[in-house]
Design an enzyme around this catalytic site. Structure first.
Site, short mmCIF file in Angstrom:
data_model
loop_
_atom_site.label_atom_id
_atom_site.label_comp_id
_atom_site.label_asym_id
_atom_site.label_seq_id
_atom_site.Cartn_x
_atom_site.Cartn_y
_atom_site.Cartn_z
N LYS A 1 0.84 -1.21 0.00
CA LYS A 1 0.00 0.00 0.00
C LYS A 1 0.87 1.26 0.00
O LYS A 1 0.59 2.21 -0.73
CB LYS A 1 -0.89 -0.03 1.24
CG LYS A 1 -1.43 1.29 1.71
CD LYS A 1 -2.26 1.10 2.95
CE LYS A 1 -2.40 2.27 3.87
NZ LYS A 1 -1.26 2.95 4.40
N ASN A 2 1.93 1.25 0.82
CA ASN A 2 2.69 2.47 1.00
C ASN A 2 3.72 2.73 -0.11
O ASN A 2 4.45 3.71 -0.05
CB ASN A 2 3.34 2.49 2.39
CG ASN A 2 2.27 2.64 3.46
OD1 ASN A 2 1.11 2.96 3.16
ND2 ASN A 2 2.63 2.40 4.72
N ARG B 1 -3.87 10.57 3.35
CA ARG B 1 -2.79 11.55 3.41
C ARG B 1 -2.08 11.71 2.07
O ARG B 1 -1.21 12.56 1.91
CB ARG B 1 -1.77 11.14 4.48
CG ARG B 1 -2.27 11.42 5.88
CD ARG B 1 -1.28 10.99 6.92
NE ARG B 1 -0.04 11.75 6.93
CZ ARG B 1 0.09 12.95 7.46
NH1 ARG B 1 -0.93 13.56 8.01
NH2 ARG B 1 1.27 13.56 7.44
N VAL C 1 8.14 6.33 16.76
CA VAL C 1 7.82 7.00 15.50
C VAL C 1 6.58 7.89 15.64
O VAL C 1 6.58 9.05 15.24
CB VAL C 1 7.64 5.98 14.35
CG1 VAL C 1 7.29 6.69 13.04
CG2 VAL C 1 8.91 5.15 14.18
N CYS D 1 -4.75 7.67 9.32
CA CYS D 1 -5.07 7.13 10.64
C CYS D 1 -4.77 8.13 11.75
O CYS D 1 -3.80 8.87 11.69
CB CYS D 1 -4.27 5.86 10.88
SG CYS D 1 -4.88 4.51 9.87
N ASP E 1 4.50 0.18 12.02
CA ASP E 1 3.28 -0.50 11.58
C ASP E 1 3.25 -1.98 11.97
O ASP E 1 2.21 -2.62 11.90
CB ASP E 1 3.15 -0.38 10.06
CG ASP E 1 3.17 1.07 9.64
OD1 ASP E 1 2.16 1.75 9.77
OD2 ASP E 1 4.25 1.54 9.23
N1 EPU Z 1 5.97 14.26 10.88
C1 EPU Z 1 5.98 15.60 11.23
N2 EPU Z 1 5.73 16.52 10.24
C2 EPU Z 1 5.47 16.16 8.95
C3 EPU Z 1 5.48 14.78 8.60
C4 EPU Z 1 5.74 13.85 9.59
O1 EPU Z 1 6.21 15.95 12.38
O2 EPU Z 1 5.25 17.04 8.11
C5 EPU Z 1 6.22 13.26 11.93
C6 EPU Z 1 4.97 12.36 12.14
O3 EPU Z 1 4.03 12.98 12.96
C7 EPU Z 1 5.58 11.12 12.73
C8 EPU Z 1 6.95 11.04 12.03
O4 EPU Z 1 7.22 12.34 11.50
O5 EPU Z 1 5.76 11.27 14.11
C9 EPU Z 1 7.03 10.03 10.92
O6 EPU Z 1 6.01 10.26 9.97
P1 EPU Z 1 6.24 9.92 8.44
O7 EPU Z 1 6.19 11.18 7.67
O8 EPU Z 1 7.45 9.07 8.30
O9 EPU Z 1 4.94 9.07 8.13
P2 EPU Z 1 3.98 9.18 6.88
O10 EPU Z 1 4.75 9.39 5.63
O11 EPU Z 1 2.86 10.10 7.19
C10 EPU Z 1 4.09 6.65 6.25
C11 EPU Z 1 3.09 5.54 6.14
C12 EPU Z 1 2.66 5.12 7.53
C13 EPU Z 1 3.88 4.67 8.30
C14 EPU Z 1 4.94 5.79 8.33
C15 EPU Z 1 6.22 5.36 9.00
C16 EPU Z 1 1.98 6.00 4.08
C17 EPU Z 1 0.75 6.42 3.36
N3 EPU Z 1 1.94 6.00 5.40
O12 EPU Z 1 3.39 7.72 6.89
O13 EPU Z 1 1.80 4.02 7.35
O14 EPU Z 1 3.51 4.34 9.61
O15 EPU Z 1 5.23 6.21 7.00
O16 EPU Z 1 6.78 4.26 8.34
O17 EPU Z 1 2.98 5.64 3.45
C18 EPU Z 1 -0.10 2.69 7.68
O18 EPU Z 1 0.19 2.13 6.62
O19 EPU Z 1 -1.00 2.28 8.46
C19 EPU Z 1 0.65 3.88 8.08
C20 EPU Z 1 0.26 4.71 9.05
#
Ligand code: EPU
Length: 438
Positions: A23-24, A97, A333, A121, A311
């Site tokens: 998915k990601n 997102r 995280v 989420c 995850d």
């Molecule tokens: N963060 C910030 N500011 C931002 C972006 C992120 O403070 O602008 C913080 C977040 O709040 C978090 C940390 O940085 O504490 C890491 O977030 P990250 O940006 O790495 O996560 P993401 O890109 O929003 C993706 C996956 C998530 C997965 C995370 C970590 C997708 C669509 N989502 O999220 O997947 O947990 O990376 O590997 O790719 C899931 O599949 O259920 C899921 C939540």
């Protein structure tokens, strides 16, 4: 479709299921197709709601999307990219997102991007400050409006130097999807290097991008004038694979996950083995099984790759409720990804959450008020309960707990699981689970 699920637990899951593309990665590779002059073809695409949402977002921007759900193939033709109507964009507010990642490609193609309010989420604040800072660094102008965010690039997008204060997956993807066609060179330091990001880099390279990944989390991108389409098979979903692995452990069963790949799961496999889980690793997939002997408690902490994925944490916690002794889980995280444990306690688990960083190292949440460490005492037999899905991974974890619990559990809001787990009902049936929906 009804969203209430009834599970009669206490039977081992036994059999084989298949995982398709992650998915990601799939959602991001679909966004990348917007950057090409020609059509792209993505294979091993799972039938999950997030794919449907991104397909719709591409379509409203003029991309011709043709999908063969059974074959897992998506053709995307971006020859006629156009501005979407604000009402169509707004219809996707709160759904995912992914829209934030449309910014770079839309700025390159149309000179502007309108982004609806985001979903995803509820596992923490999930701000987008890194994304907006990244875009501003490239020269974009960000205007927050009532109906979303309006982004323009009056002087074009230019290569830049960016340092992420935390190796965010999404922010790294934002840089990649923007830098590949920005003018000049971009250097990103403290980048996320998850396998899904490497796969996105592979997709962009196929399109003609120039990207190099150094060993120290530095990514250098040389912007190019134009990109073509791609043909790519998505890497398998290692989160889904690990979720089924934990289900095998909790139900004292055996599940062969066809398509699961060893290397991107190496950290999880080590933990699974330390807990006492059995593994048969083959080229076709991985069989995860309960060995019959007691499971062992462990201390773990989640981290960015190559650490233990956040995850994986939620289903793993359910497995640890069945391990002999006291396990410690430090979530580093997301600040708020342990809330799901209260329902597990209602089912008989013994899990206490703490604000302190437990288990060794201190993380950026250590001086805050977030309950981000858990102490799990086991083994505790689980019993049925009436529970509501809190988020995608937490929801699947409740399903795992219900499958391992004595009695008939009711799980509400089960549709949320369709966002990221392909055909989970059919897979449960194939593994011999007893459940029904009404
Ligand atoms: N963060 C910030 N500011 C931002 C972006 C992120 O403070 O602008 C913080 C977040 O709040 C978090 C940390 O940085 O504490 C890491 O977030 P990250 O940006 O790495 O996560 P993401 O890109 O929003 C993706 C996956 C998530 C997965 C995370 C970590 C997708 C669509 N989502 O999220 O997947 O947990 O990376 O590997 O790719 C899931 O599949 O259920 C899921 C939540």
């Amino acid at each position: 479709m009804s969203s209430t699920f009834h599970v009669r637990g206490g039977r081992p899951l036994d059999g084989e299921i298949t995982v398709r593309g992650a998915k990601n990665l799939v959602s991001k590779a679909m966004v990348a197709a917007l950057l090409g002059e020609g059509p792209s073809v993505l294979q091993s695409v799972p039938d999950i709601r997030d794919v449907q949402i991104v397909s719709e977002l591409l379509s409203i921007h003029g991309v011709k999307v043709e999908r063969d759900v059974a074959a897992g193939t998506i053709h995307m033709d971006p020859s006629n990219v156009e501005r979407a109507h604000v009402v169509d964009i707004d219809a996707h507010a709160g759904s995912s997102r992914i829209p934030i990642l449309f910014c770079g490609p839309l700025l390159h193609r149309l000179g502007e991007a309108i982004i609806p309010d985001l979903g995803g989420c509820r596992i923490g604040d999930r701000p987008i400050n890194y994304h907006l800072d990244v875009l501003r660094n490239f020269g974009a102008v960000v205007d927050k409006r009532e109906l979303g965010i309006y982004i323009t690039a009056p002087h074009g997008l230019h290569g830049t130097k960016i340092h992420l204060e935390y190796p965010s997956v999404g922010a790294t993807e934002q840089v990649l999807l923007t830098a590949v066609r920005a003018q000049g060179i971009t250097e990103l330091t403290n980048a996320a290097v998850e396998p899904e990001i490497e796969d996105l880099i592979a997709v962009l390279q196929k399109m003609g991008a120039l990207i190099s990944l150094q060993t120290d989390r530095t990514i250098t991108i040389e912007g190019v004038e134009s990109l073509g389409g791609y043909q790519h098979v998505a890497l398998p979903d290692r989160i889904e694979a690990a979720s089924w692995a934990c289900a095998a452990l909790v139900t004292k069963g055996s599940v062969f996950v066809r398509g699961a790949e060893q290397k991107p799961m190496a950290t999880f496999l080590n933990i699974f083995r330390k807990v006492g889980g059995g593994l048969d690793i083959t080229e076709e997939g991985i069989r995860f099984f309960h060995p019959g002997s007691p499971l062992r408690a462990i201390a773990v902490e989640t981290d960015v790759h190559p650490g233990l994925m956040t995850d994986w944490q939620q289903p793993l916690v359910v497995a640890l409720t069945q391990a002999d002794g006291i396990s410690i889980v430090h979530e580093t995280v997301y600040e708020n990804r342990l809330g799901f444990t209260s329902a597990l306690n209602e089912m008989g688990a013994h899990i206490q959450v703490y604000r302190e960083c437990l288990g060794g190292s201190s993380c950026r949440f250590g001086r805050s008020n977030y309950n981000h460490s858990a102490v799990v005492s086991g083994p505790k037999p689980l019993h049925a309960a009436d529970i509501t899905v809190p988020d995608l991974r937490g929801g699947f974890s409740y399903l795992v707990a219900a499958l391992g619990a004595e009695g008939e559990s009711t799980i509400r809001g089960i549709d949320l699981i369709d966002r990221g787990y392909e055909s989970f009902r059919e897979k449960l049936t194939a593994l011999g689970a007893e459940f029904w929906e009404n």
